[in-house]
Design an enzyme around this catalytic site. Structure first.
Site, PDB file in Angstrom:
ATOM      1  N   ARG A  41     -17.693   3.832  37.650  1.00 60.09           N
ATOM      2  CA  ARG A  41     -17.671   4.513  36.362  1.00 60.09           C
ATOM      3  C   ARG A  41     -18.199   3.665  35.218  1.00 60.09           C
ATOM      4  NH1 ARG A  41     -12.143   7.209  34.376  1.00 60.09           N
ATOM      5  NH2 ARG A  41     -12.423   8.202  36.402  1.00 60.09           N
ATOM      6  N   HIS A  87     -21.048  15.283  39.690  1.00 65.76           N
ATOM      7  CA  HIS A  87     -20.147  14.505  38.839  1.00 65.76           C
ATOM      8  C   HIS A  87     -19.009  15.401  38.344  1.00 65.76           C
ATOM      9  CE1 HIS A  87     -19.608  10.733  36.639  1.00 65.76           C
ATOM     10  NE2 HIS A  87     -19.289  11.422  35.554  1.00 65.76           N
ATOM     11  N   TYR A 131     -27.501  24.694  22.521  1.00 71.15           N
ATOM     12  CA  TYR A 131     -28.608  24.760  21.562  1.00 71.15           C
ATOM     13  C   TYR A 131     -29.738  23.780  21.894  1.00 71.15           C
ATOM     14  CZ  TYR A 131     -25.092  27.160  18.733  1.00 71.15           C
ATOM     15  OH  TYR A 131     -24.131  28.017  18.280  1.00 71.15           O
TER      16      TYR A 131
END
Length: 750
Positions: A41, A87, A131
């Site tokens: 990680r 993931h 967006y």
């Protein structure tokens, strides 16, 4: 809640339970979590410089064919693929990682080309992923080059339905070029970005000589936001040698001279990781809280480029002093940490030096080169097998056609007659009729020759370390052309320019020097009028009803003012922080912690003299250095400790040439003795200046014997009288003295 009896063992415990000490169970589970955080990680791999989330983002975008030549796709689509296939974490954390890969001010070489609002250097957040749109950059393509050539291993995804690469094989030094930051459990990493061309040149040097000094090629960090690294070469070398340290990074500031002689500062580059909005807020706070009195204003005139305008309080301010102060008090200078903690090829976390990290990347590239070559050899062998079969078919075309037309199972017959392999026979049977041209046979011969030549070259390459090094240097040279220092993307942005540590600027340099007239009333109201006003003017004589003047003198805004109370405590006031001359001022007790029942004995500038004569009402006193009475806090500093029943009576500046002291008591007896007989202390009661049978000390002053003793005559004439012959009053310190000369003031004050 009740348990079904069938699930209980004879002693009433659930059948799947085991009795384990809590501390061992906790430590075992926490260790698993810690290792997962470290290796999967938070820490980047030294070979490709990526964490798993970044690797999975780029891999998902590659599968979506979002290369630089294609159109953009919504980030929501990319994030959905990543969290669905590779993931299984929160969508916001994945999108935040993707946004960072696209930010030109965060990454030296962005890996994602974003379209839409991806945040800005002011600190504003990116728009929602529904967006924004994105595609890969050429840097990301270079970083992933070789994924189709078995250059790295693949592993199954978390659900076993897909595959993902364990790391990226591309010939781009991403770890050091783009840097990394992360916090794991018990360890962290912080790697600033560097210039890719410098790293590649250093890699070429390491290929030729593993002991080469990489600092001959890598001059220091290269931040996307520019700035100036001001550390010494020795400090930079020390940080890179240990893999731990920090770099002092300053903003790029230029002094602009205006017409008429004025000037202002323009900040065009700010330190890496500093948000422009917070930087300007911090500078504005210095102005509002008067922490930097020589600073007048700050404006943000930025458009696409950064332009922060800093104006001084006046044109007389020293520009270097203002810059030094801004570096020290604001984020125009920061420290960027270096902690080169990475996962090595065995997935073990360790801190590497710059040379070790670069050498590990070069070693990885040789592994990639060999794996790609072996993969190509396998492909060539497969193709040569088929081409050989095609050539046999063309040489025996009529017989092949006859077998196909007459035999029910032509494949085994062809394999037996022409000694073909299963794949060759299958390929011949699948040939199209239009391929049966004479021209096709010639093309197959040419292809076979080219493949045999390439095969020989690759076998030679794999058998020779020297050829591998030559090939690697040639491949790096092509990359250096793309990311060279003369290209728009590769040009160095951060300058390396040694500078000394920021100076502690004295208060006097921070304050604009202006004349003031300080007035303190009997009731403790203080004010400072601009300019050196006539002390007897109407303005200076303006007080509240029932109040009157106590002290009035000329000073400068840069002066520290010493205020002494009758308990022997000294306080310090800043000449620039006094209330203005309009009105009656403010109570001085609001500025210092002066007890209400205490009387003010003295108020004078600290610059008046280097030493002071202090004395209590019982006639005890001493000489003290002015610097020893300056207090740093509101509570002041205890300098004189009068005996019970006594109070601090006077504080007098001592001129450098003074050599005598005159003291007079309430009993109107005067004594003159050498100044050298008075002890010099930093704190205490002092020595007996004059002895009294009745009353105490009225006044004392130091003077120069050659000039005689002078005092004001009183009245409106303003005349002074000087007594030159002081022989009758000369005695040892501590004597009683005798009556003063004729004409001495009745108030017993000099």
């Amino acid at each position: 809640m009740s348990l079904d009896t069938e699930t209980l063992d004879p002693v009433g415990e659930p059948s799947g339970a085991s009795d384990v000490p809590f501390d061992s169970a906790l430590s075992e589970r926490y260790l698993v979590y810690a290792l997962s955080t470290i290796t999967a990680r938070s820490l980047p791999d030294v070979r490709d410089g990526l964490k798993p989330v970044h690797r999975r983002l780029l891999w998902a975008m590659r599968l979506l064919r979002l290369d630089p030549a294609s159109g953009y796709k919504k980030c929501a689509r990319v994030v959905g693929d990543v969290i669905g296939k590779y993931h299984p974490h929160g969508d916001q954390s994945v999108y935040d990682a993707m946004v960072r890969l696209a930010q030109t001010f965060a990454l030296r070489y962005p890996l994602v080309d974003g379209q839409g609002n991806f945040g800005n250097i002011d600190g504003d957040n990116a728009a929602a992923y529904r967006y924004t749109e994105a595609r890969l950059t050429q840097v990301a393509i270079d970083l992933m080059a070789g994924l189709d050539e078995n250059a790295v291993d693949f592993r199954a995804t978390y659900n076993g339905e897909e595959e993902e690469p364990e790391l990226f094989p591309g010939l781009f030094p991403n770890l050091l070029a783009n840097g990394a930051a992360g916090i794991a459990v018990g360890m962290a990493t912080s790697i600033p970005p560097h210039n890719a061309a410098e790293l590649m040149n250093a890699a070429v040097a390491l290929i030729d000589n593993p002991q080469a000094n990489v600092l001959d090629y890598v001059s220091g960090p290269d931040f996307p936001t520019g700035g100036i690294v001001v550390d010494s070469p020795a400090a930079i070398a020390e940080s890179y040698a240990t893999g731990r340290g920090s770099f002092r990074v300053r903003a790029k500031i230029e002094k602009i001279v205006e017409k008429g002689g004025g000037w202002h500062l323009v900040v065009s580059e700010i330190p890496y990781g500093v948000q422009k909005g917070k930087l300007i807020e911090g500078i504005a706070e210095l102005i509002n809280e008067k922490k930097l009195p020589i600073l007048g204003d700050v404006r943000d005139e930025s458009a696409e480029d950064i332009r922060i305008v800093v104006e001084p309080r006046s044109r007389t301010v020293d520009a270097d002093t203002l810059m030094e102060s801004l570096y020290r008090l604001s984020d125009l200078e920061v420290r960027v940490p270096l902690n080169l903690n990475v996962l090595d090829k065995n997935r073990t976390p360790r801190v590497m030096s710059l040379a070790e990290a670069l050498a590990a990347w070069v070693e990885h590239q040789f592994v990639v080169l060999r794996r790609k070559s072996e993969h190509r050899l396998d492909k060539i062998a497969d193709r040569l097998e088929l081409v050989g079969g095609y050539i046999i078919a063309f040489l025996n075309l009529d017989r092949v056609i006859e077998i196909i037309r007459t035999e029910d199972e032509p494949k085994p017959v062809m394999m037996a007659e022409f000694a073909l392999t299963d794949r060759q026979a299958e390929a011949i049977l699948n040939m199209r009729l239009r391929s049966l041209r004479r021209l096709e046979e010639m093309e197959l011969r040419r292809e076979q020759d080219a493949l045999l030549k390439e095969q020989a070259e690759l076998e030679t390459l794999l058998s020779s370390d020297a050829r591998q090094r030559t090939r690697m240097k040639r491949d790096l040279a092509k990359m250096i052309e793309r990311y060279g220092l003369d290209t728009p993307l590769g040009a160095r942005r951060t300058a390396i320019r040694e500078a000394g540590p920021t100076r502690e600027i004295p208060l006097e340099a921070m304050i604009e020097r202006e004349p003031i007239t300080v007035i303190l009333s009997q009731r403790g109201w203080i004010r400072a009028m601009k300019g050196h006003v006539e002390l007897a003017s109407a303005d200076t004589a303006k007080f509240k009803e029932g109040d009157g003047p106590l002290f009035a003198f000329h000073a400068q805004t840069t002066d520290k003012l010493l205020l002494a109370a009758d308990n022997g405590r000294f306080y310090t006031l800043g000449g620039d922080k006094l209330p203005g001359g309009r009105g009656f001022g403010e109570p001085v007790r609001l500025m210092v912690d002066l007890e209400g029942e205490r009387h003010i004995v003295a108020l004078l500038p600290a610059s008046a003299s280097e030493k002071l004569l202090v004395a209590a009402s019982d006639g005890r006193g001493f000489v003290v250095k002015t610097e020893d009475v300056v207090a740093e806090t509101r509570k002041g500093k205890q300098v004189v400790t009068p005996r019970p029943g006594a109070q601090l009576k006077l504080v007098r500046p001592i001129a450098p040439e003074d050599d005598m002291v005159a003291a007079i008591g309430d009993n109107r007896k005067m004594l003159v003795f050498p100044l050298s007989e008075v002890a010099e202390l930093a704190r205490g009661q002092g020595v007996q200046l004059q002895r009294y049978r009745d009353g105490g000390l009225s006044d004392a002053k130091s003077f120069r014997m050659a000039d005689g003793l002078s005092w004001a005559m009183g009245g409106e004439t303003g005349r002074t009288r000087t007594e030159a012959d002081l022989t009758p009053w000369r005695a040892a310190r501590g004597a009683a003295g005798r009556m003063p000369p004729t004409g001495f003031p009745r108030d017993n004050r000099f």
